[in-house]
Design an enzyme around this catalytic site. Sequence first.
Site, PDB file in Angstrom:
ATOM      1  N   HIS A   1      47.085  81.434  23.759  1.00 22.25           N
ATOM      2  CA  HIS A   1      46.604  81.429  25.149  1.00 22.25           C
ATOM      3  C   HIS A   1      47.796  81.621  26.066  1.00 22.25           C
ATOM      4  CE1 HIS A   1      44.495  80.247  28.825  1.00 22.25           C
ATOM      5  NE2 HIS A   1      43.367  80.312  28.141  1.00 22.25           N
TER       6      HIS A   1
ATOM      7  N   ASP B   1      38.293  78.530  23.442  1.00 22.29           N
ATOM      8  CA  ASP B   1      37.297  79.598  23.300  1.00 22.29           C
ATOM      9  C   ASP B   1      36.909  79.823  21.843  1.00 22.29           C
ATOM     10  OD1 ASP B   1      37.307  80.009  26.022  1.00 22.29           O
ATOM     11  OD2 ASP B   1      38.842  81.567  25.939  1.00 22.29           O
TER      12      ASP B   1
END
Length: 457
Positions: A328, A384
């Site tokens: 990320h 996610d």
Amino acid sequence: MALSSQAQGKLFVRDSRTSREYEIPISNNTINAADFQKINLPTKGKSLTKALGLQLYDPGMQNTAIKKTEIIGRDPSTGLPLLRGVTSQELWKRRCDFEELFSLMVFGNYPTIVEREALRYQFAEYMKEVPKVVGSVIRKFPPSSPPLPMITAGLSAYLSSDPDFIPAIHGGNIYHRNPRAADEAAIKTAAVYAVVIGLISCHKKGINFVPADTDDTFLENLFRMCGLVDPATRRPDPHVLAVFRKGLVLNCDNGMTQSNLVLCATASSLCDPISCLISAISAAYGPLHYGAQEAGYRTLSEIGSADRVPHFLEQVKRRERRLFGYGHRTFATEDPRLNAVKGWLQELDFDSKREPLMKIAEEIDRLAAQDDYFTSRGLRANADFYTLFVFRAYGFDWDMIGAANFCMRIIGFMAHWREAMEQEIKIFRARDYYVGPSKKDPNRESSGTGILAQARL
């Protein structure tokens, strides 16, 4: 969030090309990029380089702040979102519902009971007022169609039925520095999006669409319109709604994401919020943003079983395949949202027994955590990676998970649009760094390899 006095000062720059020195103010650990325009080369006559001054090259906008904001920060103690200065834990403690979070994020204040009830009713009224043409357009699509074109068509159909919503057709500015009009438009946009998602969900399932009820909350109406109700009571599962509310706090916004950037760029031309929403959703559907969730589901389906995970990871390491949901840009190490997401799966009693693909995901996570290729690069599962299973546990079909996610993120979208309408407008006009030839003979035959070059063969 204001920083300490140590974050204020001056940056001293010495240009080795000219031996000139410059002072650039530092405020809140930030400098104004336009201040670098005064750094240029001495030239005679007209010079494009001198006119532009020194440019900052930042592909992907990795270190560029495009606006000041009061919407979202990071809690330094947990790494979780700080929404208008309120911690995630405090909002969970209050059992914050959609209306309360929308008011906090978009309008800047946590609502009273009376304000919350008024907003709840206004959402429901706008949901009921969505014209029939929206449903007619959506039903023109085959039920197997992907959601994105159906979403953009449904939202566009709404705009076509209410041209006064569009500033250019109205004759100019409607929303900038007009808080009442902007507030009403933000509320209406969220309501319209919920109806569009409900219509799409029902069309894809082949079930009747049940319109909103003015006695219910935004989320109750959303789930009803999507057909996510108990067959006996015809109402949403209250336990599922309770977990969904928790997800709102973490998923309603994540700072200046790519989709928020596109939304703000569209808003800078004084567009209406539905047009801004269409641009943001279209941008987010790429596989490097929200589209990663659908791409991740399809990747898990292609792997097929947990015993094939080692082969898949070897393909990833050879850069033959992409592993979605790992790493990320904001969170360099562990994603602080991940533990909360895993906790919601437990609350919803959703595991690999209910969803076989989850066993494959868990095996990827287990093996990658032991593999030096991933650990040395700081690549770990982000929120996610498991969020798609949470939305599956809520009841959404696999191909609707990205669209359903926007039912949370629309709070952040509207907050950023509303904030843009309060601030001084500067239309986005970035520069690019030209590296092509200074002059070229157009009659000279190209040696390119594109489709036109192939046509000459």
